[in-house]
Motif scaffolding. Structure first.
Motif, PDB file in Angstrom:
ATOM      1  N   MET A  32       0.829  -1.201   0.000  1.00 40.05           N
ATOM      2  CA  MET A  32       0.000   0.000   0.000  1.00 40.05           C
ATOM      3  C   MET A  32       0.867   1.256   0.000  1.00 40.05           C
ATOM      4  SD  MET A  32      -1.377   0.324   3.940  1.00 40.05           S
ATOM      5  CE  MET A  32      -2.123   1.936   3.582  1.00 40.05           C
ATOM      6  N   THR A  90      -4.799  -1.670  -5.327  1.00 42.11           N
ATOM      7  CA  THR A  90      -5.931  -0.770  -5.544  1.00 42.11           C
ATOM      8  C   THR A  90      -5.614   0.636  -5.045  1.00 42.11           C
ATOM      9  OG1 THR A  90      -7.479  -2.616  -5.329  1.00 42.11           O
ATOM     10  CG2 THR A  90      -8.370  -0.406  -5.058  1.00 42.11           C
ATOM     11  N   LEU A  91      -5.006   0.737  -3.868  1.00 45.94           N
ATOM     12  CA  LEU A  91      -4.611   2.052  -3.352  1.00 45.94           C
ATOM     13  C   LEU A  91      -3.490   2.662  -4.186  1.00 45.94           C
ATOM     14  CD1 LEU A  91      -4.670   1.292   0.478  1.00 45.94           C
ATOM     15  CD2 LEU A  91      -6.343   2.595  -0.830  1.00 45.94           C
ATOM     16  N   GLN A  92      -2.593   1.824  -4.715  1.00 46.85           N
ATOM     17  CA  GLN A  92      -1.548   2.347  -5.588  1.00 46.85           C
ATOM     18  C   GLN A  92      -2.141   2.972  -6.849  1.00 46.85           C
ATOM     19  OE1 GLN A  92       1.598   2.732  -5.112  1.00 46.85           O
ATOM     20  NE2 GLN A  92       2.188   1.348  -3.463  1.00 46.85           N
ATOM     21  N   PHE A  94      -5.002   4.458  -7.037  1.00 45.27           N
ATOM     22  CA  PHE A  94      -5.568   5.743  -6.622  1.00 45.27           C
ATOM     23  C   PHE A  94      -4.488   6.815  -6.529  1.00 45.27           C
ATOM     24  CE2 PHE A  94      -6.140   8.219  -2.595  1.00 45.27           C
ATOM     25  CZ  PHE A  94      -6.947   9.197  -3.128  1.00 45.27           C
ATOM     26  N   PHE A 140      -4.294  12.143   2.428  1.00 46.74           N
ATOM     27  CA  PHE A 140      -4.661  10.777   2.815  1.00 46.74           C
ATOM     28  C   PHE A 140      -4.476  10.568   4.318  1.00 46.74           C
ATOM     29  CE2 PHE A 140      -3.649   6.230   3.281  1.00 46.74           C
ATOM     30  CZ  PHE A 140      -4.770   5.673   2.674  1.00 46.74           C
ATOM     31  N   HIS A 146      -5.736   6.022   6.165  1.00 47.61           N
ATOM     32  CA  HIS A 146      -5.094   4.788   6.623  1.00 47.61           C
ATOM     33  C   HIS A 146      -5.972   4.032   7.606  1.00 47.61           C
ATOM     34  CE1 HIS A 146      -4.125   8.064   9.347  1.00 47.61           C
ATOM     35  NE2 HIS A 146      -3.764   7.203  10.271  1.00 47.61           N
ATOM     36  N   VAL A 149      -8.507   2.150   5.648  1.00 45.52           N
ATOM     37  CA  VAL A 149      -7.889   0.954   5.065  1.00 45.52           C
ATOM     38  C   VAL A 149      -7.842  -0.175   6.090  1.00 45.52           C
ATOM     39  CG1 VAL A 149      -5.756   0.013   4.106  1.00 45.52           C
ATOM     40  CG2 VAL A 149      -6.564   2.260   3.382  1.00 45.52           C
ATOM     41  N   ALA A 246     -10.920   9.357  -3.715  1.00 43.75           N
ATOM     42  CA  ALA A 246     -10.635   8.514  -2.552  1.00 43.75           C
ATOM     43  C   ALA A 246     -11.855   7.672  -2.182  1.00 43.75           C
ATOM     44  CB  ALA A 246     -10.219   9.381  -1.363  1.00 43.75           C
ATOM     45  N   ALA A 249     -12.084   4.859  -4.741  1.00 45.60           N
ATOM     46  CA  ALA A 249     -11.024   3.866  -4.590  1.00 45.60           C
ATOM     47  C   ALA A 249     -11.248   2.989  -3.359  1.00 45.60           C
ATOM     48  CB  ALA A 249      -9.662   4.563  -4.498  1.00 45.60           C
ATOM     49  N   LEU A 250     -11.622   3.592  -2.229  1.00 49.25           N
ATOM     50  CA  LEU A 250     -11.857   2.807  -1.020  1.00 49.25           C
ATOM     51  C   LEU A 250     -13.102   1.938  -1.148  1.00 49.25           C
ATOM     52  CD1 LEU A 250     -10.980   5.505   1.673  1.00 49.25           C
ATOM     53  CD2 LEU A 250      -9.616   3.527   1.014  1.00 49.25           C
ATOM     54  N   MET A 253     -12.068  -1.029  -3.167  1.00 43.92           N
ATOM     55  CA  MET A 253     -11.304  -1.971  -2.357  1.00 43.92           C
ATOM     56  C   MET A 253     -12.219  -2.782  -1.448  1.00 43.92           C
ATOM     57  SD  MET A 253      -7.984  -1.291   0.073  1.00 43.92           S
ATOM     58  CE  MET A 253      -8.932  -0.482   1.350  1.00 43.92           C
TER      59      MET A 253
END
Length: 260
Positions: A32, A90-92, A94, A140, A146, A149, A246, A249-250, A253
């Protein structure tokens, strides 16, 4: 004094209870953004994965009983690593939407030659791309991304339990998001690119109207100066764009680790 005797069932229970969740957690933390970069030493990431596992394991659903040295255990480990890597990748995607947007904007305004080493990845990127990377990293962390996540990671052990087979949509879900990265990057810098295009068209008209003028001697520095002004003005709207990207993307995920 008798020695401590452990049966195969006890060893297998300890392996499945702690080590299988550890592989998923460690794979996510290794891939991540922010935590999984070269700025954080590998030993620190491993200690963090152990700490998260110790806190998380008591609240997880029961793990499947496996033989510690069987082929099934190795397949389960490989599956847990794959799940963690997919979540981190997935976070990469974003984060790289902002990096690619900065690279496109740098090329358009004439700053493509001005590059610097990105300490997180160890590669050279344009300065605008590095500026967007630092900005999105601070946003972020400031907006507790975080923590979200980690929340999704804890929920993944309930929605996609250890030992459950991955369906085909989990393998190909990330591939469908590669086009989203380019679309998000273009959407992020589209106003600035449009403004710079209008400026370049104006210089082209001036060149056709007065060929004797050396338009290149003033066009390049003026385009660069106006591009920096456009980037400065555009940063006022980057928070709203970050929130949209964001959230998507989240949410993606979260859907990625949802069994169906």
């Amino acid at each position: 004094m008798p020695l401590l005797e452990l049966s195969d069932a006890q060893i297998g229970g300890w392996v499945s209870t702690f080590l299988l969740p550890l592989f998923r957690i460690a794979s996510l933390l290794m891939t991540m953004p922010v935590i999984g970069t070269q700025l954080v030493p590998l030993r620190v990431r491993l200690y963090l994965a152990l700490a998260v596992s110790v806190v998380l394991v008591p609240s997880l659903p029961p793990m499947p009983a496996v033989d510690a040295l069987s082929l099934q255990t190795w397949l389960l480990i490989a599956q847990e690593v794959l799940i963690g890597v997919m979540m981190g990748f997935t976070l990469q995607l974003f984060f790289h939407a902002f990096v690619i947007g900065g690279q496109i904007l740098s090329t358009q305004m004439g700053l493509g030659f001005a590059s610097m080493v990105d300490p997180t990845n160890g590669v050279s990127v344009p300065v605008i791309g590095q500026f967007f990377t630092v900005l999105v990293t601070l946003l972020f962390l400031a907006m507790n991304g975080h923590l979200v996540v980690f929340e999704v990671l804890a929920e993944s052990f309930t929605s996609l339990p250890v030992g459950e087979s991955l369906v085909s949509q989990h393998y190909w879900a990330i591939a469908t998001r590669l086009g989203w990265v380019m679309g998000a990057s273009l959407l992020l810098v589209l106003p600035a690119i449009t403004a710079l295009l209008v400026i370049n068209l104006a210089f082209g008209v001036m060149t056709r109207a007065a060929p004797q003028l050396n338009i290149f001697s003033i066009g390049f520095p003026l385009t660069l100066l106006l591009g920096l002004g456009i980037v400065w003005i555009g940063t006022a709207d980057i928070l709203s764009q970050y929130q949209v990207f964001a959230t998507e993307a989240l949410q993606f995920m979260r859907e990625l680790v949802r069994a169906s």
